[in-house]
Design a protein around this motif. Structure first.
Motif, PDB file in Angstrom:
ATOM      1  N   MET A  52       0.851  -1.173  -0.004  1.00  0.00           N
ATOM      2  CA  MET A  52       0.073   0.132   0.142  1.00  0.00           C
ATOM      3  C   MET A  52       0.835   1.339  -0.120  1.00  0.00           C
ATOM      4  N   ASN A  53       0.613   1.934  -1.059  1.00  0.00           N
ATOM      5  CA  ASN A  53       1.773   3.199  -1.294  1.00  0.00           C
ATOM      6  C   ASN A  53       0.945   4.437  -0.701  1.00  0.00           C
ATOM      7  N   SER A  54       1.568   5.436  -0.697  1.00  0.00           N
ATOM      8  CA  SER A  54       0.932   6.828  -0.378  1.00  0.00           C
ATOM      9  C   SER A  54      -0.008   7.252  -0.952  1.00  0.00           C
ATOM     10  N   SER A  55      -0.093   7.192  -2.139  1.00  0.00           N
ATOM     11  CA  SER A  55      -1.149   7.586  -3.186  1.00  0.00           C
ATOM     12  C   SER A  55      -2.525   6.876  -3.145  1.00  0.00           C
ATOM     13  N   VAL A  69      -3.249   5.717  -0.138  1.00  0.00           N
ATOM     14  CA  VAL A  69      -3.785   5.899   1.082  1.00  0.00           C
ATOM     15  C   VAL A  69      -4.748   7.540   0.911  1.00  0.00           C
ATOM     16  N   MET A  70      -4.022   8.264   0.141  1.00  0.00           N
ATOM     17  CA  MET A  70      -4.407   9.625   0.014  1.00  0.00           C
ATOM     18  C   MET A  70      -5.877   9.483  -0.852  1.00  0.00           C
ATOM     19  N   ASP A  71      -5.999   8.540  -1.795  1.00  0.00           N
ATOM     20  CA  ASP A  71      -7.095   8.530  -2.705  1.00  0.00           C
ATOM     21  C   ASP A  71      -8.335   7.959  -1.607  1.00  0.00           C
ATOM     22  N   ILE A  72      -7.826   6.880  -0.738  1.00  0.00           N
ATOM     23  CA  ILE A  72      -8.964   6.663   0.106  1.00  0.00           C
ATOM     24  C   ILE A  72      -9.513   7.551   1.017  1.00  0.00           C
ATOM     25  N   MET A  73      -8.274   8.491   1.482  1.00  0.00           N
ATOM     26  CA  MET A  73      -8.842   9.502   2.742  1.00  0.00           C
ATOM     27  C   MET A  73      -9.840  10.560   1.640  1.00  0.00           C
TER      28      MET A  73
END
Length: 88
Positions: free
Chosen positions: A1-4, A6-10
């Motif tokens: 799981m990358n940061s992009s 996680v940002m998309d989920i948020m």
């Protein structure tokens, strides 16, 4: 799981929160403003005069918008579960 991801989920979670809460909060604020203008004009400053109409309005909107809210939440949960299956 990358940061992009996680940002998309948020971002999706915040959009779901806005889609669900904005109509309820907006109508509640409009009703509160109308009642505040009425109270200022008549000089009746009763606390229950603002609470009861807002409560009735929000309850009525929840009854009307219940299927919309459930469909939005179902789409988001399906999106989250599809991401969870891709992690393995």
């Amino acid at each position: 799981m990358n940061s992009s991801l996680v940002m998309d989920i948020m971002q999706q979670a915040l959009l779901v929160i806005l889609k669900i809460s904005l109509p309820l909060l907006g109508i509640s604020m409009i009703v509160g403003l109308i009642i505040a203008i009425f109270q200022a004009a008549t000089q009746i400053h009763e606390q229950t005069l603002t609470f009861v109409p807002k409560l009735v309005t929000v309850a009525f909107l929840l009854i009307i918008m219940g299927s919309f809210i459930i469909s939005i939440m179902t789409e988001f949960i399906t999106y989250i579960f599809s991401l969870m299956t891709k992690l393995t």
